[in-house]
Design a protein around this motif. Structure first.
Motif, PDB file in Angstrom:
ATOM      1  N   ARG A  96      72.064 109.777  71.212  1.00 52.73           N
ATOM      2  CA  ARG A  96      70.724 109.829  71.988  1.00 52.73           C
ATOM      3  C   ARG A  96      70.085 111.302  71.348  1.00 52.73           C
ATOM      4  N   MET A  97      70.170 111.342  69.766  1.00 57.05           N
ATOM      5  CA  MET A  97      69.525 112.371  69.215  1.00 57.05           C
ATOM      6  C   MET A  97      68.251 112.252  69.207  1.00 57.05           C
ATOM      7  N   ILE A  98      67.489 113.371  69.098  1.00 55.66           N
ATOM      8  CA  ILE A  98      65.859 113.279  69.184  1.00 55.66           C
ATOM      9  C   ILE A  98      65.214 114.082  67.979  1.00 55.66           C
ATOM     10  N   VAL A  99      63.870 113.754  67.881  1.00 60.05           N
ATOM     11  CA  VAL A  99      63.164 114.609  66.903  1.00 60.05           C
ATOM     12  C   VAL A  99      63.422 115.964  66.958  1.00 60.05           C
ATOM     13  N   GLY A 100      63.749 116.766  66.024  1.00 66.07           N
ATOM     14  CA  GLY A 100      64.021 118.207  65.932  1.00 66.07           C
ATOM     15  C   GLY A 100      65.616 118.346  65.885  1.00 66.07           C
ATOM     16  N   ASP A 101      66.285 117.408  66.225  1.00 66.51           N
ATOM     17  CA  ASP A 101      67.874 117.603  65.961  1.00 66.51           C
ATOM     18  C   ASP A 101      68.467 117.474  64.580  1.00 66.51           C
ATOM     19  N   GLN A 102      69.182 118.146  64.515  1.00 61.49           N
ATOM     20  CA  GLN A 102      70.013 118.480  62.922  1.00 61.49           C
ATOM     21  C   GLN A 102      71.256 117.473  62.774  1.00 61.49           C
ATOM     22  N   MET A 103      71.461 117.149  61.391  1.00 56.13           N
ATOM     23  CA  MET A 103      72.488 116.426  61.148  1.00 56.13           C
ATOM     24  C   MET A 103      72.979 116.675  59.766  1.00 56.13           C
ATOM     25  N   GLU A 104      74.147 115.946  59.212  1.00 55.81           N
ATOM     26  CA  GLU A 104      74.506 116.020  57.753  1.00 55.81           C
ATOM     27  C   GLU A 104      74.516 114.624  57.271  1.00 55.81           C
ATOM     28  N   ILE A 105      74.190 114.375  56.239  1.00 53.34           N
ATOM     29  CA  ILE A 105      74.324 113.184  55.716  1.00 53.34           C
ATOM     30  C   ILE A 105      75.217 113.202  54.495  1.00 53.34           C
ATOM     31  N   VAL A 106      75.972 112.160  54.228  1.00 57.28           N
ATOM     32  CA  VAL A 106      76.965 112.206  53.069  1.00 57.28           C
ATOM     33  C   VAL A 106      76.680 110.816  52.443  1.00 57.28           C
ATOM     34  N   ASN A 107      77.135 110.752  50.998  1.00 56.12           N
ATOM     35  CA  ASN A 107      77.044 109.200  50.544  1.00 56.12           C
ATOM     36  C   ASN A 107      78.604 109.141  49.878  1.00 56.12           C
ATOM     37  N   GLY A 108      79.513 109.882  50.010  1.00 61.04           N
ATOM     38  CA  GLY A 108      80.807 109.675  49.477  1.00 61.04           C
ATOM     39  C   GLY A 108      80.878 110.099  47.985  1.00 61.04           C
ATOM     40  N   THR A 109      79.965 110.947  47.665  1.00 64.89           N
ATOM     41  CA  THR A 109      80.169 111.233  46.066  1.00 64.89           C
ATOM     42  C   THR A 109      80.233 112.790  46.070  1.00 64.89           C
ATOM     43  N   GLY A 110      80.386 113.451  47.150  1.00 63.80           N
ATOM     44  CA  GLY A 110      80.685 115.071  47.015  1.00 63.80           C
ATOM     45  C   GLY A 110      79.411 115.694  47.386  1.00 63.80           C
ATOM     46  N   VAL A 111      78.418 115.238  48.180  1.00 53.59           N
ATOM     47  CA  VAL A 111      77.136 115.975  48.392  1.00 53.59           C
ATOM     48  C   VAL A 111      76.906 115.775  49.867  1.00 53.59           C
ATOM     49  N   VAL A 112      76.475 116.850  50.526  1.00 55.39           N
ATOM     50  CA  VAL A 112      75.973 116.830  51.847  1.00 55.39           C
ATOM     51  C   VAL A 112      74.481 117.222  52.053  1.00 55.39           C
ATOM     52  N   PHE A 113      73.676 116.172  52.506  1.00 54.07           N
ATOM     53  CA  PHE A 113      72.188 116.632  52.607  1.00 54.07           C
ATOM     54  C   PHE A 113      72.204 116.940  54.290  1.00 54.07           C
ATOM     55  N   THR A 114      71.730 118.335  54.439  1.00 52.70           N
ATOM     56  CA  THR A 114      71.571 118.764  55.967  1.00 52.70           C
ATOM     57  C   THR A 114      69.865 118.579  56.225  1.00 52.70           C
ATOM     58  N   GLY A 115      69.798 118.148  57.496  1.00 53.00           N
ATOM     59  CA  GLY A 115      68.567 117.947  57.648  1.00 53.00           C
ATOM     60  C   GLY A 115      68.042 117.575  59.331  1.00 53.00           C
ATOM     61  N   GLU A 116      66.676 117.629  59.419  1.00 53.23           N
ATOM     62  CA  GLU A 116      66.279 117.611  60.823  1.00 53.23           C
ATOM     63  C   GLU A 116      65.629 116.220  60.981  1.00 53.23           C
ATOM     64  N   ILE A 117      65.799 115.743  62.252  1.00 51.65           N
ATOM     65  CA  ILE A 117      65.343 114.485  62.451  1.00 51.65           C
ATOM     66  C   ILE A 117      63.760 114.605  62.706  1.00 51.65           C
ATOM     67  N   THR A 118      62.977 113.804  62.061  1.00 53.79           N
ATOM     68  CA  THR A 118      61.378 113.727  62.296  1.00 53.79           C
ATOM     69  C   THR A 118      60.831 112.399  62.984  1.00 53.79           C
ATOM     70  N   ASN A 119      62.014 111.228  62.844  1.00 48.12           N
ATOM     71  CA  ASN A 119      61.368 110.179  63.308  1.00 48.12           C
ATOM     72  C   ASN A 119      62.798 109.494  64.166  1.00 48.12           C
ATOM     73  N   ASN A 120      62.928 109.338  65.329  1.00 51.62           N
ATOM     74  CA  ASN A 120      64.272 108.850  65.666  1.00 51.62           C
ATOM     75  C   ASN A 120      64.086 107.109  66.206  1.00 51.62           C
ATOM     76  N   ALA A 121      63.616 106.518  65.293  1.00 49.53           N
ATOM     77  CA  ALA A 121      63.278 104.915  65.676  1.00 49.53           C
ATOM     78  C   ALA A 121      64.896 104.383  65.725  1.00 49.53           C
ATOM     79  N   PRO A 122      65.136 103.546  66.799  1.00 47.54           N
ATOM     80  CA  PRO A 122      66.327 102.889  66.748  1.00 47.54           C
ATOM     81  C   PRO A 122      66.986 102.308  65.437  1.00 47.54           C
ATOM     82  N   LYS A 123      66.175 101.801  64.480  1.00 48.03           N
ATOM     83  CA  LYS A 123      66.609 101.074  63.304  1.00 48.03           C
ATOM     84  C   LYS A 123      66.416 101.915  61.943  1.00 48.03           C
ATOM     85  N   ALA A 124      65.497 102.832  62.135  1.00 43.49           N
ATOM     86  CA  ALA A 124      65.223 103.675  60.878  1.00 43.49           C
ATOM     87  C   ALA A 124      65.071 105.214  61.346  1.00 43.49           C
ATOM     88  N   VAL A 125      66.220 105.944  61.583  1.00 41.88           N
ATOM     89  CA  VAL A 125      66.049 107.491  61.912  1.00 41.88           C
ATOM     90  C   VAL A 125      65.652 108.079  60.603  1.00 41.88           C
TER      91      VAL A 125
END
Length: 242
Positions: free
Chosen positions: A31-60
């Protein structure tokens, strides 16, 4: 901060859209909403830190706030292991080895193996989950199931653990690493772990003839999945203590 996975080559961009399964987890389960923060990884050693701007159920959609990249280890831990008859035990190995920082896993098909087929797609999901849970940034490379003969031909020189009488005279992984640790940095030096019925004598002989060194995993006899974790941990500790 919550961590999510996306299977794309690069995360160095202004915004990222999570795949449907991760979007659903973030939006519907957590139940994360617009404005919540998260980390995103792709398994290659990087961390993308960001803030939700759209929390559509199929395309956050997540807008970038920060970006970091970690260097890969100099050494390379590669375990070639026979899948266990009980699939849960092999999945346990995948999970724990990922937590420990294994770099490459090759399921091998041996004569005494009781499992002849595997589901790489399911195994890959386990690796992703374990990577996220353990806060690791690199996902292990999972190879296709290959016969032990093909593997030895492709990867000459390595270590092999077996349960025959000669085991008591075999060296430990730690001692072998002290003798030849440079190979673990400059080359891919795999460790072979056999099935529940162990390698056949011919399989052990072929490995030794192709430059493999027999190693012992201690005085007790370990299950296949435990032996894989034990071997991984030995290499990890050796290089951490250098």
């Amino acid at each position: 901060m919550r961590r999510f996975y996306i299977d794309i080559a690069t995360l160095d961009q202004d915004q990222v859209t999570l795949p449907p399964d991760e979007s659903r987890h973030a939006s519907k389960v957590l139940r994360m909403i617009v404005g919540d923060q998260m980390e995103i990884v792709n398994g290659t050693g990087v961390v993308f830190t960001g803030e939700i701007t759209n929390n559509a159920p199929k395309a956050v959609v997540v807008k970038k706030m920060g970006f970091q990249k970690e260097k890969q280890d100099e050494h390379h831990i590669h375990i070639a292991i026979a899948p266990t008859k009980n699939n849960d035990r092999f999945e346990w190995f995948l999970e724990k080895a990922t937590e420990l920082g294994i770099h490459e896993i090759t399921p091998i098909l041996c004569k005494n193996a009781e499992r002849k087929q595997i589901k790489n797609e399911r195994f890959q999901k386990i690796l992703v989950s374990a990577m996220k849970q353990s806060k690791r940034l690199f996902i292990p490379k999972l190879n296709e199931l290959t016969t032990i003969d093909e593997f030895i031909t492709k990867h000459p020189n390595g270590l092999i653990a077996h349960c025959y009488e000669e085991e008591e005279r075999n060296t430990s992984i730690h001692k072998q690493l002290k003798r030849d640790s440079s190979n673990w940095i400059s080359h891919n030096t795999p460790i072979l772990i056999g099935p529940e019925g162990d390698f056949t004598l011919n399989e052990v002989k072929k490995a030794l003839e192709n430059g493999y060194q027999a190693v012992t995993l201690g005085k007790t006899r370990l299950r296949t999945e435990t032996a894989g974790v034990y071997a991984c941990m030995n290499v990890k500790l050796f290089f951490e203590e250098r």
